[in-house]
Design an enzyme around this catalytic site. Structure first.
Site, PDB file in Angstrom:
ATOM      1  N   GLU A 179       8.089  -7.288  11.590  1.00  0.00           N
ATOM      2  CA  GLU A 179       7.758  -8.150  12.741  1.00  0.00           C
ATOM      3  C   GLU A 179       8.984  -8.920  13.220  1.00  0.00           C
ATOM      4  OE1 GLU A 179       4.384 -10.516  11.462  1.00  0.00           O
ATOM      5  OE2 GLU A 179       3.006  -8.955  12.096  1.00  0.00           O
ATOM      6  N   GLU A 372       0.061  -2.345  10.192  1.00  0.00           N
ATOM      7  CA  GLU A 372      -0.755  -3.477   9.732  1.00  0.00           C
ATOM      8  C   GLU A 372      -1.923  -3.630  10.690  1.00  0.00           C
ATOM      9  OE1 GLU A 372       0.907  -7.380   9.045  1.00  0.00           O
ATOM     10  OE2 GLU A 372       2.758  -6.487   8.290  1.00  0.00           O
TER      11      GLU A 372
END
Ligand code: BG6
Length: 475
Positions: A179, A372
Site C-alpha cells: 500500500e 487483500e
C-alpha cells in the site's frame, strides 16, 4: 472468459501482524514494534507523536502477534488443507538486516524464510512476497530519519539483492511496497517518518515517496538481472472514490482524490511522473530532489502487474456542509447512504470492487492481483473453537462474484485473490485481535491473553469448496 485454470487463490498476511518473535533469531527492532496499543496508536502511526523505543507500561501487539514464528508448519498445513494455491506474506526487513545498515545479512533470518518457502512449496503453494509491509528498521528511523533520506534506497537495494538471490528458485511473485499510497496517510506506521515542528510535511512525504518509487524501480531492475522469470508488482490501497452527487464539483473532487492514490501507480506502471502531479507539486510548494538518472530508471523499470487491497469504496463531496464521515482504512470518506458498514464503520461495497478493477485495468492495461480483501468482524467462538461466520462468508461471496464478473463480463485480466488475514492476526489500524478476518480462529484476546490455539471456522470449509471449484461453487 472464466477465471484462469491457474488462478492464484489464497490468503494474505504481514510479518508485523502475524509472526511475533520480534527479537528472536537476532531480529532487530522495527518501527512497527514501538507502536503501542490504545489511544496513542493512530497518533504515533501518523507521525504526530515521536517514539524511539518500547516502554514497560504499554502493550505492543506486534511482539508476539499470533506467533507464526513458532507455528508456521501447523499454519501452512492448515492453508494447504484449504487448498491454497498462493500464500502472501511479508519479509521482516529486521530479520535479514537487524539494524538495516549492516554489510552482512543475518543468516538466522534468511533461514527462517527458507523454511517457510520450503514448507509452502512442499504443498504446491506459491509464495507471494511483500518486500516491505509497513516495516522499517528502527535503527534507520533513529539515525537517518527513515525514507526522508535518500540513503534508504541503498539499504533497500541491498535487502532486495540478498533476498532475490537467496530465494530465486523459491519465490516468483514479489511486491515492492505494501500500500505505497498509505505513506501519505500513515507516514510513521507505513514508512517510519516523523516530523519536526514547522516542517513542510507534504514536501517530506512526497520526497520520501520519490525515494520509495526509485527504490521500487531499482528492485525491479535488480530482480530482472537475477531471475528473468520473476514477476514484480506494485501494491495500492485501492478503492474508487465516488462523487456524492452529480454536481460537477463533486465529480471533480472525486477525480482528484483518486489521483492522490493513482499517482504512485502511475509512476510505477507508466514509468513517469504524471503532469497533474508536477502541477500539484508546484501549487503545494513542493520541491522534489530528483537525481540524474532517476527519470530513466523509473522509465525503464515499470512493474509487471498491479496488486491492490480493497475493503470498500470511498465517497467525497465538494460541499463542506456534507460531512457525515465514516472509517475507511484511515482514508477520508463520507458515509454512503446506499451502503452498510462493518462493525468498524468500513463501508461494504462488492460492486465497488468490480468498479475498481475496471478503473485500474482501463488505466494501466496490466494484469491485476487482489492481494487483500475481507471483513474484519467480531467472532463468537464455541467451546470447540468453532465460529459460525456466515457474515464473513456472505461478504466474501459477494466480492468473489464481483471480481468474477469483472473477469468474465468485462475482460479484466486477474492473476489471483488472496483474502486478508486468512489466519486471524493483529489489526493494523487498531492493534486489536477482536477485529478478525480469518478462516482460522486464533485463541488470543486484545490484551494478549489466550492459548494461541488454531481452530477452523465455518468459512474454512466454504473457502475450501470455492477454491476446489475454481470459484464456480459459491453456495
Ligand atoms: C491494509 C493493510 O491497510 O488493511 C493491512 O495492508 C491491514 O496491514 C488491513 O491489516 C486491514 O486493516 P485493519 O486495520 O483492519 O487491520
Amino acid at each position: 472468459m472464466s477465471l484462469k485454470k491457474d488462478f492464484l487463490w489464497g490468503g494474505a498476511t504481514a510479518a508485523n501482524q502475524f509472526e511475533g518473535g520480534y527479537l528472536e533469531g537476532n531480529k532487530g527492532l522495527s518501527a512497527i514494534d514501538v507502536i503501542p496499543n490504545g489511544k496513542d496508536r493512530v497518533v504515533v502511526m501518523k507521525g504526530k507523536m515521536k517514539v524511539k523505543q518500547c516502554y514497560d507500561e504499554h502493550y505492543y501487539p506486534s511482539h508476539e502477534a499470533v506467533d507464526f514464528y513458532h507455528n508456521y508448519k501447523e499454519d501452512i498445513a492448515l492453508l494447504a488443507e484449504m487448498g491454497f494455491k498462493c500464500f502472501r506474506l511479508s519479509i521482516a526487513w529486521t530479520r535479514i538486516f537487524p539494524n538495516g545498515d549492516e554489510k552482512i545479512p543475518n543468516e538466522g533470518g534468511l533461514r527462517f524464510y527458507d523454511d517457510i518457502f520450503d514448507e509452502c512449496l512442499k504443498f504446491g503453494i506459491e509464495p507471494l512476497v511483500t518486500i516491505t509491509h509497513f516495516d522499517v528498521p528502527m535503527h534507520l528511523v533513529n539515525t537517518i530519519g527513515s525514507w526522508r533520506s535518500r540513503v534508504m534506497v541503498k539499504h533497500y537495494e541491498k535487502l532486495c539483492k540478498v533476498i532475490f538471490t537467496r530465494y530465486k528458485n523459491k519465490v516468483k511473485y514479489w511486491l515492492t511496497f505494501n500500500e505505497i499510497n498509505m505513506l501519505l496517510h500513515l507516514p510513521f506506521g507505513s514508512s517510519g517518518l516523523v516530523f519536526e515542528e514547522g516542517e513542510n510535511e507534504e514536501e517530506i512525504k512526497y520526497q520520501a515517496a520519490h525515494h520509495q518509487l526509485v527504490a521500487s524501480a531499482k528492485a525491479t531492475e535488480i530482480a530482472r538481472r537475477i531471475n528473468r522469470e520473476f514477476k514484480i508488482g506494485c501494491m495500492l490501497a485501492g478503492a474508487s472514490t465516488y462523487p456524492y452527487s452529480c454536481d460537477p464539483k463533486d465529480v471533480w473532487k472525486a477525480m482528484r482524490r483518486d489521483r492522490e492514490h493513482y499517482f504512485f501507480i502511475d509512476v510505477q506502471s507508466r514509468g513517469k511522473y504524471p503532469n497533474y502531479a508536477k502541477k500539484m507539486f508546484k501549487r503545494m510548494n513542493i520541491n522534489l530532489k530528483i537525481e540524474d538518472g532517476d527519470e530513466e530508471l523509473l522509465k525503464n523499470n515499470t512493474v509487471d502487474f498491479i496488486s491492490f487491497s480493497y475493503y470498500g469504496s470511498r465517497l467525497t463531496s465538494a460541499d463542506p456542509e456534507i460531512n457525515t464521515k465514516t472509517a475507511a482504512n484511515l482514508f477520508p470518506t463520507l458515509k454512503n447512504p446506499y451502503l452498510k458498514t462493518s462493525e468498524w464503520g468500513w463501508q461494504i461495497d462488492a460492486l465497488g470492487l468490480r468498479i475498481t478493477l475496471n478503473a485500474l485495468y482501463d488505466r494501466y492495461e496490466k494484469p491485476l492481483f487482489i492481494v487483500e480483501n475481507g471483513l474484519g468482524a467480531v467472532d463468537i467462538v464455541d467451546e470447540n473453537g468453532y465460529v459460525e461466520d456466515d457474515y464473513r462468508i456472505e461478504y466474501l461471496r459477494q466480492h468473489i462474484k464481483a471480481f468474477k464478473e469483472a473477469v468474465e463480463e468485462d475482460g479484466v485480466d486477474l492473476l489471483g485473490y488472496t483474502a486478508w488475514g486468512c489466519i486471524d492476526l493483529v489489526s493494523s489500524s487498531t492493534g486489536e485481535m477482536s477485529k478478525r478476518y480469518g478462516f482460522i480462529y486464533v485463541d488470543k484476546d486484545n490484551d494478549g491473553k489466550g492459548t494461541m490455539k488454531r481452530s477452523k471456522k465455518k468459512s474454512f470449509y466454504w473457502y475450501k469448496k470455492v477454491i476446489s471449484s475454481n470459484g464456480e461453487d459459491l453456495s
